[in-house]
Design a protein around this motif. Structure first.
Motif, PDB file in Angstrom:
ATOM      1  N   LYS A 110       0.978  -1.004  -0.035  1.00 22.17           N
ATOM      2  CA  LYS A 110       0.095  -0.004  -0.089  1.00 22.17           C
ATOM      3  C   LYS A 110       0.880   1.281   0.128  1.00 22.17           C
ATOM      4  CE  LYS A 110      -3.784   2.391   2.658  1.00 22.17           C
ATOM      5  NZ  LYS A 110      -3.602   3.081   4.046  1.00 22.17           N
ATOM      6  N   TYR A 112       3.896   1.417  -1.215  1.00 23.51           N
ATOM      7  CA  TYR A 112       4.595   1.537  -2.392  1.00 23.51           C
ATOM      8  C   TYR A 112       3.696   2.026  -3.478  1.00 23.51           C
ATOM      9  CZ  TYR A 112       8.695  -0.892  -0.626  1.00 23.51           C
ATOM     10  OH  TYR A 112       9.801  -1.236   0.152  1.00 23.51           O
ATOM     11  N   ASP A 113       2.386   1.725  -3.546  1.00 24.88           N
ATOM     12  CA  ASP A 113       1.576   2.242  -4.458  1.00 24.88           C
ATOM     13  C   ASP A 113       1.298   3.659  -4.283  1.00 24.88           C
ATOM     14  OD1 ASP A 113       0.788  -0.304  -5.460  1.00 24.88           O
ATOM     15  OD2 ASP A 113      -0.887  -0.746  -4.182  1.00 24.88           O
ATOM     16  N   GLU A 114       1.221   4.263  -2.875  1.00 26.06           N
ATOM     17  CA  GLU A 114       0.853   5.563  -2.858  1.00 26.06           C
ATOM     18  C   GLU A 114       2.263   6.320  -3.169  1.00 26.06           C
ATOM     19  OE1 GLU A 114       0.313   5.753   1.560  1.00 26.06           O
ATOM     20  OE2 GLU A 114      -1.643   4.941   1.277  1.00 26.06           O
ATOM     21  N   VAL A 116       4.314   5.444  -5.603  1.00 30.30           N
ATOM     22  CA  VAL A 116       4.153   5.316  -7.217  1.00 30.30           C
ATOM     23  C   VAL A 116       3.178   6.448  -7.623  1.00 30.30           C
ATOM     24  CG1 VAL A 116       3.451   3.921  -9.357  1.00 30.30           C
ATOM     25  CG2 VAL A 116       5.111   2.823  -7.361  1.00 30.30           C
ATOM     26  N   GLU A 117       1.864   6.306  -7.084  1.00 31.06           N
ATOM     27  CA  GLU A 117       0.881   7.344  -7.622  1.00 31.06           C
ATOM     28  C   GLU A 117       1.224   8.530  -7.120  1.00 31.06           C
ATOM     29  OE1 GLU A 117      -2.674   5.376  -5.786  1.00 31.06           O
ATOM     30  OE2 GLU A 117      -2.434   3.684  -6.923  1.00 31.06           O
ATOM     31  N   GLY A 118       2.182   8.910  -6.642  1.00 32.50           N
ATOM     32  CA  GLY A 118       2.763  10.246  -6.034  1.00 32.50           C
ATOM     33  C   GLY A 118       1.842  10.757  -4.776  1.00 32.50           C
ATOM     34  N   LYS A 119       0.921  10.158  -4.158  1.00 30.10           N
ATOM     35  CA  LYS A 119       0.377  10.317  -2.846  1.00 30.10           C
ATOM     36  C   LYS A 119       1.403  10.590  -1.595  1.00 30.10           C
ATOM     37  CE  LYS A 119      -3.758   8.227  -4.636  1.00 30.10           C
ATOM     38  NZ  LYS A 119      -4.782   7.148  -4.244  1.00 30.10           N
ATOM     39  N   ARG A 120       2.476   9.954  -1.678  1.00 30.79           N
ATOM     40  CA  ARG A 120       3.421   9.910  -0.503  1.00 30.79           C
ATOM     41  C   ARG A 120       4.755  10.542  -1.206  1.00 30.79           C
ATOM     42  NH1 ARG A 120       3.619   6.719   4.568  1.00 30.79           N
ATOM     43  NH2 ARG A 120       1.694   5.928   4.533  1.00 30.79           N
ATOM     44  N   LYS A 121       5.188  11.653  -0.594  1.00 29.25           N
ATOM     45  CA  LYS A 121       6.285  12.355  -0.959  1.00 29.25           C
ATOM     46  C   LYS A 121       7.300  12.331   0.259  1.00 29.25           C
ATOM     47  CE  LYS A 121       3.922  15.351  -4.209  1.00 29.25           C
ATOM     48  NZ  LYS A 121       3.959  14.406  -5.326  1.00 29.25           N
TER      49      LYS A 121
END
Length: 128
Positions: A110, A112-114, A116-121
Motif C-alpha cells: 500500500k 509503495y502504491d502511494e 508510485v501514485e505520487g500520494k506520498r512524498k
C-alpha cells in the motif's frame, strides 16, 4: 491406473510414489499379471491424503506414524486422533504466522502504491 497415470493425476513423480511405497506410506499396491503397479481407488485415496498433508507441511515421519497406526485398525483411533490434533495445532500456528506476514506485505505494498501514485512524498524507507 499405472504409476505414470497416478503421477500425472497427483503431480508426483514415479520416484516419489515408489519412495512412498518403500517407506510404508503406501502399502499393498495391486499389480497386474506382469507385476506392473495397478493403482486402485483405495491406494489413490491414500495418495491424495498424503499429498494433502505434505502440501500443508506435515512431516513424513508423522505420516509414517499415522499410517502405521491406521493399519493397526480401530484400536488406534485415539492415538490417530491425538496425532491429527497435534498437526492441526501446528498448522493453525503456521496459518497465524502466514496471515501476519500477509498483513505486513499488504501494508508495505500500500505504501509503495502511494509512492508510485505520487500520494506520498515524505516517505523514508524502512523495514517496518
Amino acid at each position: 491406473m499405472t504409476i505414470a497415470e497416478v503421477g500425472k493425476k497427483y503431480n508426483l513423480t514415479p520416484d516419489t510414489l515408489r519412495y512412498y511405497e518403500r517407506i510404508g506410506l503406501i502399502s499393498g499396491v495391486p499389480r497386474n499379471h506382469n507385476g506392473i503397479r495397478n493403482y486402485d481407488n483405495r491406494t489413490c485415496d491414500r495418495i491424495e491424503f498424503i499429498k494433502c498433508m505434505r502440501n500443508a507441511g506435515v512431516e513424513i515421519e508423522i505420516l509414517i506414524e499415522y499410517i502405521k497406526l491406521f493399519e493397526k485398525g480401530k484400536s488406534t483411533v485415539n492415538q490417530r486422533k491425538h496425532l491429527l490434533e497435534e498437526q492441526r495445532e501446528k498448522l493453525l500456528e503456521k496459518q497465524k504466522n502466514i496471515n501476519e506476514t500477509i498483513e505486513r506485505l499488504n501494508y508495505k505494498l500500500k505504501i509503495y502504491d502511494e509512492i508510485v501514485e505520487g500520494k506520498r512524498k515524505d516517505f523514508t524507507e524502512s523495514l517496518e
